[in-house]
Design an enzyme around this catalytic site. Structure first.
Site, short mmCIF file in Angstrom:
data_model
loop_
_atom_site.label_atom_id
_atom_site.label_comp_id
_atom_site.label_asym_id
_atom_site.label_seq_id
_atom_site.Cartn_x
_atom_site.Cartn_y
_atom_site.Cartn_z
N GLU A 571 0.89 -1.17 0.00
CA GLU A 571 0.00 0.00 0.00
C GLU A 571 0.92 1.21 0.00
O GLU A 571 1.56 1.52 1.00
CB GLU A 571 -0.92 -0.03 1.23
CG GLU A 571 -2.11 0.91 1.11
CD GLU A 571 -1.81 2.28 1.69
OE1 GLU A 571 -1.49 3.20 0.88
OE2 GLU A 571 -1.87 2.44 2.91
N CYS A 604 -1.37 9.03 2.79
CA CYS A 604 -1.23 8.64 1.39
C CYS A 604 -2.51 8.88 0.60
O CYS A 604 -2.47 9.09 -0.61
CB CYS A 604 -0.82 7.18 1.29
SG CYS A 604 -1.90 6.05 2.21
#
Length: 802
Positions: A571, A604
């Site tokens: 991720e 993110c």
């Protein structure tokens, strides 16, 4: 003074004054706070006239019909209500979707006030009380539009303006109430009349119950934390009645926040520019910034060392968990943990050697190969429940550790950093263990000779998981990896970032001391050396790497893991686009700009590119700048701070370097861009806005991981999709539009793993999170995340002949 003290004082004063011999007009007194205010002043001895278009059931008052959406109805109602007025309570309000909302919520109230002044029916010393809403917060960011709107005195022309500018909505009308009270305080005082308002949070009124999913749910997490219920109309009406009484005769021009909950975060000494507010009151200026175009004009505490508040005491775990034991590093080495807000050492933690990491890997391998952990689901479930319950018992200790080592604001810990992710991170996989199809029976097949075969699909754990977690959401990411990896029967070595080791050692201590998790099943290894984690990637004893972090490190993990055919879940980074289509509700859509201020933009999935219609670019740029100037930042210990420091000096300097690159490449630095002068210490960067940005610029392509927003214009929907997809990343995206079908159509064309429509939140333990392209491989959470820790085995055997 907190809300409870304020209410107690207000009601104490209420007992000392009366409305005897006073004439009070309550508009919107059929239900809700209006009805409660009418009842209070009636019982305080006033002659009360109640106006509404609904049925008025309160006894002992005079009732008059009025429709605030019709100025002729207002004129007729005022003619029927003859005589002077000592207090006017303007309480009527309706929800989005109601025809005439702009008149009922504001224009009609203002017209009535103007008519009462024109007919000289306010007594000297009279008071006006209005009601805004939590939706009215942030009105300062819309000063240009509010100034333009409030300058239109005519009932019909004001209505036309709201229709033309698409402002016939609840939020704008409630913001108008706040602005009107601020703007008219001085002119009204010169006429001998005071005006104030209250800004209540969610209140249990019929209107709120009709919109319960959005209204009464607002701020629920904060109210739960404070242990209070949604307010009653009578509780909210008390302060309003007080503000219009003689006991508050020196108070005018304020909007009083009268509820705990989300709105209480605005009660602080961190306010937008005083100059902006003063200019607004005086009717001068009018720019969204209300000041210079540089750093946000925000007043902040500048405490000296002598009066610097003491940090809450914490009791961090400094040891690692290896093979069931809490241990120091092999050589006894430690490294310091630094508070990003103060740059001071707050403690230390074991600094592992490569030998320590190898011991942890060997323990995990042995626990998987030699115990029944991988097959005994009932036992695994019992252990995970123990882990969940034990963490819950010490959640407040964890909260304080998170704030100090990650620099994350206290506000963020009641959301994704802690409370919004836990205990759901464990509850979901615990529940899924009972629902999951560990064995799937397929229809009978045929063997090589045509004989009947039984067929099954078995799901089995992969083996040893190496989990490497980042510093931005250290506990949230770690607990999700731990929960799903262990629930699926794997063993695990957890390697936290050197910047935030305590979140991981906290989990390790709880597992060692308060659960029956066998030795070696869960290991926690801390080290100041990032490359210690590379041993997980290269070891043949490790079967899968679960990594959350930067794309460059993810690429290195893939490269190093190829030699041993590692399964990888990555991720990685993002440069998410928030698309504001030309029909979007700008009042709500542009508030998305504040996302880059949440935890200083260190996420993110934070939308760091805002794409807006080219035809309205300059207008939107001014409004976004005003919104970002409102963001309260500073000491993360404070409950009202949205944005704390960057995690380290290295990260701060990286962000400032990228800001310099943005300026060098020709983007306009509209706001911020510097280290704030108010803080001598701490890794702070001001909320920063770039305008006139081309999507090919570095600041539009690189993940900055700081409080930096770039504003990019687009021509039409196709152009917006093109710009959004013109990125190597594809993690998260957002679309704002009043047409849900149009928004969905655009969302389907965005190459991103997670999409949000009109601010909805696609994140949680039960929904997959991950990206396309360079944003990673695989998914965290949901059944997809559960599955990625499992191997798939197909099996067949002959069916015995009968």
């Amino acid at each position: 003074m907190n809300y409870f003290e304020l209410q107690e004082n207000a009601m104490s004063l209420f007992e000392k004054f009366s409305y005897r011999n006073k004439r009070v007009l309550v508009v919107g007194g059929a239900t809700g706070m209006g009805a409660a205010a009418a009842e209070l002043v009636r019982d305080a001895g006033a002659e009360v006239v109640v106006m509404d278009r609904g049925e008025i059931t309160l006894e002992g008052v005079r009732t008059i019909y009025v429709d605030l959406s019709d100025k002729h109805s207002i004129d007729q109602a005022l003619a029927e209500c003859d005589g002077k007025i000592d207090a006017l309570f303007s309480c009527a309000g309706v929800a989005d979707g109601t025809p005439g909302i702009e008149r009922i919520n504001f224009i009609g109230h203002r017209y009535m006030i103007d008519q009462i002044f024109a007919s000289e029916r306010f007594n000297q010393g009279a008071a006006i009380g209005m009601i805004s809403s939590a939706a009215g917060m942030g009105w300062e960011a819309n000063l240009p539009e509010l100034i333009e709107f409030l300058a239109i005195d005519d009932f019909d022309k004001a209505t036309e303006w709201t229709v033309e500018h698409e402002k016939c909505n609840y939020m704008f009308t409630k913001q108008a109430v706040c602005a009107y009270v601020a703007r008219m305080a001085m002119p009204f005082l010169k006429k001998g009349v005071r005006i104030n308002a209250i800004l209540p949070g969610p209140t249990d009124t019929p209107l709120a119950r009709d919109n319960a999913d959005s209204w009464l749910a607002f701020g629920k997490d904060y109210r739960d934390e404070a242990g209070v219920e949604v307010s009653t109309p009578m509780e909210q009406a008390g302060p309003l009645v007080y503000l219009c009484s003689d006991a508050a005769s020196v108070v005018s021009g304020i909007t009083l926040i009268t509820d705990v909950g989300f709105t209480s975060s605005a009660v602080s000494d961190v306010f937008p520019s005083a100059k902006m507010i003063v200019n607004f009151l005086r009717g001068v200026g009018g720019g969204a910034a209300g000041g210079s175009s540089n750093a946000p004009q925000v007043q902040r505490s500048t405490a000296t060392k002598a009066d610097k508040p003491k940090l809450p005491e914490v009791n961090p775990e400094t040891r690692m968990l290896i093979d069931g034991k809490l241990v120091e590093a092999e050589n006894g080495a430690t490294f310091n943990n630094i508070n990003p807000a103060t740059e001071e050492v707050i403690g230390a933690v074991a600094d592992a050697t490569r030998a320590d990491m190898q011991r942890a890997i060997a323990a995990a391998r042995r626990a998987f190969d030699e115990t029944d952990w991988s097959t005994n689901r009932d036992f695994r479930k019992k252990c995970l429940i123990q882990l969940r319950d034990a963490i819950m018992e010490e959640r407040e200790e964890l909260r304080e550790q998170l704030i100090q080592e990650a620099g994350c604001p206290r506000m963020s810990t009641v959301r994704q950093q802690l409370d919004a992710s836990f205990p759901e991170a464990l509850d979901y996989p615990i529940g899924l263990m009972d629902r999951f199809d560990w064995e799937v029976e397929l229809p009978d097949g045929k063997g090589s000779q045509g004989e009947p075969n039984a067929r099954r699909i078995w799901k089995e754990p992969m083996g040893v998981v190496g989990a490497i977690v980042p510093w931005n959401f250290p506990f949230e990411v770690a607990i999700n990896k731990v929960a799903q990896a262990l629930a699926t029967g794997n063993t695990l070595v957890l390697k936290p970032a050197p910047d935030t080791p305590w979140s991981a050692t906290f989990i390790g201590r709880i597992a060692a001391e308060k659960t029956d998790i066998p030795a070696g099943v869960l290991n926690v290894v801390t080290s100041s050396d990032h490359l210690i984690g590379e041993a997980l990637t290269m070891s043949p004893a490790v079967d899968v790497i679960s990594f959350t972090g930067s794309t460059s490190v993810g690429q290195r993990i893939m490269e190093k893991g190829a030699a041993t055919m590692k399964r990888v879940f990555l991720e990685l980074g993002g440069k998410s686009a928030n698309i504001v289509l030309d029909d979007a509700n700008l009042d709500s859509a542009l508030m998305g700009a504040l996302a880059v201020c949440f935890h200083a933009g260190q996420g993110c999935g934070i939308p760091t590119r805002m794409l807006v219609p080219k035809a309205r670019y300059e207008e939107i740029a001014a409004r976004v700048k005003g919104i970002m100037q409102m963001a309260p930042y500073g000491d993360p210990q404070r409950a009202d701070v949205m944005m704390g420091p960057l995690v380290s000096a290295k990260q701060r300097d990286r962000v400032l370097n990228l800001i310099d690159i943005g300026v060098a490449e020709g983007a306009t630095l509209a706001l911020g861009g510097n280290r704030p002068s108010a803080f001598e210490n701490g890794y702070y960067v001001e909320p920063t806005l770039f305008t006139h940005v081309d999507n090919k610029m570095t600041i539009a392509q690189e993940e900055i991981f700081g409080p930096v927003l770039v504003l990019i214009p687009f021509e039409d929907d196709d152009d917006a999709v093109r710009i959004a997809n013109e990125s190597r990343y594809g993690l998260v995206g957002s679309v704002n539009s009043t047409n849900i079908d149009r928004a969905m159509s655009v969302a389907r064309r965005i190459r991103a793993g997670v999409m949000s429509i009109n601010g909805a939140y696609a994140h949680g333990a039960d929904i997959p999170f991950g990206g396309y392209k360079f944003s990673g491989i695989g998914r965290q959470n949901g059944e997809a995340g559960f599955n990625q820790y499992l191997e798939t085995k197909s099996i067949a055997w002959p069916i015995p002949k009968k």
